[in-house]
Design a protein around this motif. Sequence first.
Motif, mmCIF file in Angstrom:
data_model
loop_
_atom_site.group_PDB
_atom_site.id
_atom_site.type_symbol
_atom_site.label_atom_id
_atom_site.label_comp_id
_atom_site.label_asym_id
_atom_site.label_seq_id
_atom_site.Cartn_x
_atom_site.Cartn_y
_atom_site.Cartn_z
ATOM 1 N N ASP A 348 -11.968 45.230 -20.014
ATOM 2 C CA ASP A 348 -12.646 45.765 -21.199
ATOM 3 C C ASP A 348 -11.761 45.656 -22.444
ATOM 4 O OD1 ASP A 348 -14.759 46.361 -19.569
ATOM 5 O OD2 ASP A 348 -14.270 48.477 -19.354
ATOM 6 N N CYS A 374 -15.330 44.489 -15.402
ATOM 7 C CA CYS A 374 -15.407 44.333 -16.853
ATOM 8 C C CYS A 374 -16.815 44.719 -17.291
ATOM 9 C CB CYS A 374 -15.097 42.894 -17.256
ATOM 10 S SG CYS A 374 -14.720 42.687 -18.986
ATOM 11 N N SER A 375 -16.907 45.652 -18.239
ATOM 12 C CA SER A 375 -18.215 46.138 -18.676
ATOM 13 C C SER A 375 -18.513 45.785 -20.128
ATOM 14 C CB SER A 375 -18.302 47.656 -18.484
ATOM 15 O OG SER A 375 -17.289 48.316 -19.227
ATOM 16 N N ASP A 376 -17.601 45.067 -20.781
ATOM 17 C CA ASP A 376 -17.856 44.694 -22.171
ATOM 18 C C ASP A 376 -17.908 43.170 -22.292
ATOM 19 O OD1 ASP A 376 -15.252 43.872 -21.999
ATOM 20 O OD2 ASP A 376 -14.470 45.241 -23.520
ATOM 21 N N THR A 378 -15.539 40.954 -22.832
ATOM 22 C CA THR A 378 -14.248 40.278 -22.655
ATOM 23 C C THR A 378 -14.402 38.914 -22.005
ATOM 24 O OG1 THR A 378 -13.094 42.393 -22.486
ATOM 25 C CG2 THR A 378 -11.978 40.462 -21.595
#
Length: 803
Positions: A348, A374-376, A378
């Motif tokens: 993130d 990863c939650s965004d 990136t």
Amino acid sequence: MPINISLCMIAKNESDFIGNCIKSALPYVKQIIVVDTGSTDQTPEIAQSLGAEVYPFSWINDFSAARNYSLEKATGDWILFLDCDEEIDPNLGHHLMEAIQSENYDAYYLDIRNLLGEDQEITFQSVRLFRNLPQFRFKGKIHEQISDSIFQHAGPARIGRLNVTLLHHGYNPKKVNIPSKIVRNVRLLEESRGDRVCRDGFYLYNVGIEYTRQGQYQKALENFIEALKVTNPSSGYAPPLVYKLVVCLIELGRYRDALEQLAYFQSIYPDYGELFFLQAASHIRCGRYSLAAHSIEKATKMRHRNPKYPVEGKVFGQSPEQLLSQIRPFLLRGAKQFQLSVCILAKDEEKNIARCLRSVGEIANKIMLIVTECSDNTLNIAYQMGANLYRLNWSDSFAKLRNFALQNAGGDWILFLNGDEEMNLADLPVLLEGLNTSTSVGHRVLLRTFFDPNNRGNYQEQAVCRVIRNKHDLHYHSRFMEDVDRSITEKHGEIALTCLPVTVFHYSQNVKSQSRQAVFRRNVYLLARDMKEYGRNPVLHREMGFQFYKAGKYKAALAHFQVAHGLFGTIIPANLYYGMIKCLFKLEKYNETVTVANTAIDLYPDYTDLIYLQGFSYLRTGSLQAARECFERCLQLGDAPWEKYHRGSGVASYLPHCRLAEIHLLQGDTDKSLEHYRSAAQTVGGADLAIPPLTDILLSQSQPGRVLEYLNENNLDNCRNLCTAAIAASKNKCLLESLELWQAAVEKFIAAKDFEQYQAIAAAMFHALTDIYMEAIEHNPNAEQLQKIREFFKKTRQNYFPI
């Protein structure tokens, strides 16, 4: 003579809207011109009743012809053009009168707020206000534009942006027959099809151009893609269509997509030099400067080869010469005699990852981005910048992630970074030269961690091993610590690990307390598992101590440091003493701090940070002479060697100056105190700490205007310092001085156009306003309106403008 505005409009059967439109403009315009193209309702009469000059015009299926006819009738210095279904927002219209007084611009973008009904709206920008000059004329039979003409004759720099909003009702289905508009547009396009091949594609292209000019790159891209589907590559507008499409991809950060499109279209338009400039721009934004230079050279050679292609002159506002000049210091690929893999661990990091990747783009042969979750955005950013992506399952071990990188990296050397880090570009030549001739197996570099994104003078530094040879006998041990050093020295000896004078910047995030706690718990858990596996290990206890210290748990941190002290035996590392002394100081055990510092300094006499902490402890116990000697010694020694010690910023410069200033102030010598605060403020990173007490001293001398005068005399009157002093003056209830300093800061800001100082200016003004309101509440406790905003100011200052 006063400067005035002519309102120019074209109309047909707009009786439902034209009255409100004209009324909204009446306070600002001297002349109203309505060109009527065949109304059969009351449109002309309504316009005339409101003072408009109405001119009939025979409709020839050409909006620009009607618009330009209205311009010919205008006598004002400036022209404002509106559609009949638009109105000027009454709260912002006065900015029109301010804008026309400026000599800096010939035209302005205004906000167009499309009210779509059902609480839906879209806002974009369009040129609507411009000087009444004969060379400014509309173009295009449909979706007519004035901007092309202004760009051509005045240049984009002469077009400003104005805080005026036009409320547009033309796409509200409750007020307008939208299908009829679509029918009209299609009819006009069909009638114009013979003028140019694939006119419908040209229409979409022009729509995309307008969105591009407004900065709405995603919308522009969608129109360009649709246009490209129906456009013959041989069409005259096809090359610039391709150009604009790639511009949108670059602006959206889709560099890999841009380069793929360019590779394809360069085969179709091999002599279109502008496409190679865009290729260079894509490489530059990814940090691949040598590849960019090669593209610029190719573009320059073919730039004037084919006159049918438009020549932009600049790419993203810069000429090829300017681009080459900027990237020339970083053209390193030709000097590199080795292959380098860069391995990045991230989670993130969408705010930082582009900066990280850009810093190694020039020197990396392969970039590996390793994530477990990863939650965004990136991964998408990294992919577009050319990284190879690896998703691994998290197994409670950073060592496993790094060892995976060791096993899969290619080349001669491996550089390890985290996603919130970047290489110092200025140090890349040193890195290349060092690795070209290196006989070592691993290299420590300087890791500089910044704690304040607005003050790069506030940091901590330490040596970390980040560059290692690609050798299969090396590996990481600890689940948490970066301990490849141990593998290097055990297998290849102490001399195999050396230092390179290269800096890695680490941007410590200002995360929420809950997130910090989660990270702390994870790190402690991993270290605890290592302790269970490896037993009572002094290195692990020392690291555990630093984790507790970062979390503000100083007693627990000190306990771990003391355990590590006992386990290390006779040779106690300097950074363990450093951790113990900082904990004792935080716990206000100043006498113990002095005792431990004496022992440590005997062993490490060049460790400036320990001497500073010793002096600070003396100061807290009232031993002013001993404290003074310590701080003066810090200034004499300079910074401690980074290769040997953890060190903080300012311990050899602004921090001892500030402490010496405190000592002199306690002794009643304000002149000496001011002298040291001035020296601190003139040192990088010291101004934020020194300016407030310096301001307090000057204000205590009761000389109005003295603070601003002093800052001017000592070359300390930059925008940030003035704002810092303004806040200090506000805290001292010196309102006039605060406003004087703030005004000086605003003047500096306007002159320099340093938009990064917006936050400092806003903070200074907000503190002044808060103190005014608080004082007003104090003297008017029953004022209901003042009470209502008390909490607003209190919470806002606490959350957004803390001192």
